[in-house]
Design an enzyme around this catalytic site. Structure first.
Site, PDB file in Angstrom:
ATOM      1  N   ASP A   1      74.163  52.155  35.974  1.00 48.94           N
ATOM      2  CA  ASP A   1      75.260  51.754  36.867  1.00 48.94           C
ATOM      3  C   ASP A   1      76.614  52.137  36.289  1.00 48.94           C
ATOM      4  O   ASP A   1      77.566  51.354  36.307  1.00 48.94           O
ATOM      5  CB  ASP A   1      75.211  50.250  37.160  1.00 48.94           C
ATOM      6  CG  ASP A   1      76.046  49.898  38.399  1.00 48.94           C
ATOM      7  OD1 ASP A   1      76.387  50.811  39.173  1.00 48.94           O
ATOM      8  OD2 ASP A   1      76.362  48.704  38.579  1.00 48.94           O
TER       9      ASP A   1
ATOM     10  N   SER B   1      83.750  44.768  39.595  1.00 41.18           N
ATOM     11  CA  SER B   1      82.753  45.723  39.132  1.00 41.18           C
ATOM     12  C   SER B   1      83.396  46.961  38.521  1.00 41.18           C
ATOM     13  O   SER B   1      84.263  47.591  39.129  1.00 41.18           O
ATOM     14  CB  SER B   1      81.853  46.147  40.299  1.00 41.18           C
ATOM     15  OG  SER B   1      81.070  45.070  40.745  1.00 41.18           O
TER      16      SER B   1
ATOM     17  N   HIS C   1      77.845  52.003  41.438  1.00 40.04           N
ATOM     18  CA  HIS C   1      77.731  51.460  42.792  1.00 40.04           C
ATOM     19  C   HIS C   1      79.076  51.353  43.505  1.00 40.04           C
ATOM     20  O   HIS C   1      79.127  51.223  44.718  1.00 40.04           O
ATOM     21  CB  HIS C   1      76.996  50.107  42.783  1.00 40.04           C
ATOM     22  CG  HIS C   1      77.812  48.939  42.313  1.00 40.04           C
ATOM     23  ND1 HIS C   1      77.695  48.404  41.056  1.00 40.04           N
ATOM     24  CD2 HIS C   1      78.740  48.186  42.949  1.00 40.04           C
ATOM     25  CE1 HIS C   1      78.511  47.374  40.934  1.00 40.04           C
ATOM     26  NE2 HIS C   1      79.163  47.220  42.068  1.00 40.04           N
TER      27      HIS C   1
END
Length: 364
Positions: free
Chosen positions: A133, A211, A103
């Site tokens: 992801d 992230s 993402h």
């Protein structure tokens, strides 16, 4: 006489006032010391502090800031803001591959990374796995590649053990946070519509920008890739998640090899968990099978829409209970496309085992 006395008294009063004022002006002020205070010497660092410092100094050079420029905007902003995204990544191998979250780079455009040294390098996208992801990048050139982060295992993790995250929260690079592993075997939905199984939950502070960064154990080994938080405000609320390293170590080599990861399936459409709960069913209710699919060829039946009768219910895979769809998809992913899985199927009051082939449903 009275006049002379009055003049003398006035003169004495003026002199007394002057002396008093002088004393007041020369009273030392305790918060305006003329010299710096002496530094208090501290004792040695604790063993825990030394261990944490050693982890950061050893691992942080291998952690990078990932900046992805949106195709629609020339600006690179904080994760989720502006026209670009900023996240974290880390060195995977000595061939220059980096791992981050899908993402972080999903909007396309040019991608660059910044190392702890400050050096900026352009990278190429090698492959993505939206179902997990995860994404793999490759550095075009760098003066000196930091070493890969040592790999640990997520199969033997314990709730309560220490966990450390290094990343770039809100663009503040090279930030380290610590906490514990709060829970294991969480289920995390992805933007691709599937669930990642066995996800690690931690209270180590994870914020936007973290992230794709590494989650480490107390030995500084990689045990997960930070991927999401639960927070009403969008900031750390003590509930963060990481893709377990055992999954990462299975997916990343496949991305490096072929640029994609197969999506294992048997060709069924399953009822939602809410339907199973309402019916009091423990297992995966098969709504229908795709024509020519391995499930159809194995004789698995879906719901009879003419009568409304429930079709087959998958209750186990390779002898392990299947209570929800994610249990089944996890078993299929463990086996892999091209293999066969033994399913226990319940029809009415009868159960039977069937062998079903696994295919890459994205290409079938």
């Amino acid at each position: 006489m009275n006049r002379r006395y009055a003049i003398a008294a006035a003169a004495f009063a003026a002199l007394l006032l002057a002396v008093t004022a002088a004393k007041v002006l020369h009273v030392p002020v305790p918060w305006a010391a003329p010299t710096a205070r002496a530094v208090e010497q501290r004792g040695p660092l604790s063993d825990g502090e030394k261990a944490t410092i050693e982890i950061f100094e050893r691992v942080s050079p291998s952690v990078v800031q990932v900046a992805a420029k949106s195709a629609a905007s020339p600006l690179m902003g904080e994760e989720g803001q502006g026209g670009g995204a900023s996240g974290t990544g880390f060195v995977w191998d000595r061939d220059g591959h980096l791992v981050t979250n899908n993402h972080v780079i999903a909007n396309g455009g040019e991608i660059a990374v910044r190392f702890a040294s400050g050096e900026v390098a352009k990278v190429d996208l090698v492959g993505t796995a939206p179902n997990y992801d995860l994404a793999v990048l490759r550095i075009r050139s760098v003066r000196q590649l930091p070493p890969p982060i040592a790999l640990g295992s997520s199969s033997d993790l314990k709730v309560g053990q220490s966990a450390f995250a290094i990343g770039n929260p809100f663009g503040l690079d090279q930030s380290m946070t610590s906490g514990i592993i709060s829970a294991l075997k969480r289920r995390l939905p992805t933007h691709a519509g599937r669930e990642i199984a066995n996800v690690i939950q931690t209270d180590a502070a994870i914020n936007p920008g973290n992230s794709g960064g590494p989650l480490l154990d107390s030995a500084g080994r990689l045990i997960g890739v930070t991927t999401a938080i639960i927070s009403p405000s969008g900031s750390n609320a003590g509930i963060g998640f990481a893709v377990p390293v055992d999954v990462v170590n299975r997916i990343v080599p496949e991305l490096i090899r072929s640029g994609r990861v197969p999506t294992p399936g048997i060709g069924i459409v399953a009822a939602g968990e809410d339907v199973s709960t309402r019916l009091g069913v423990e297992g995966v209710i098969v709504v229908r099978t795709a024509p020519g699919s391995p499930a159809e060829r194995a004789g698995i039946r879906g719901v009879n829409f003419s009568t409304g009768a429930v079709g087959d219910i998958i209750t186990a895979a390779e002898g392990k209970p299947v209570r929800r769809l994610s249990d089944l998809t996890d078993a299929l992913e463990q086996a892999g496309a091209g293999k066969t899985v033994r399913l226990t199927v319940k029809r009415g009051s009868d159960s039977r085992d069937v062998n079903v082939g696994i295919v890459d449903i994205d290409r079938s």
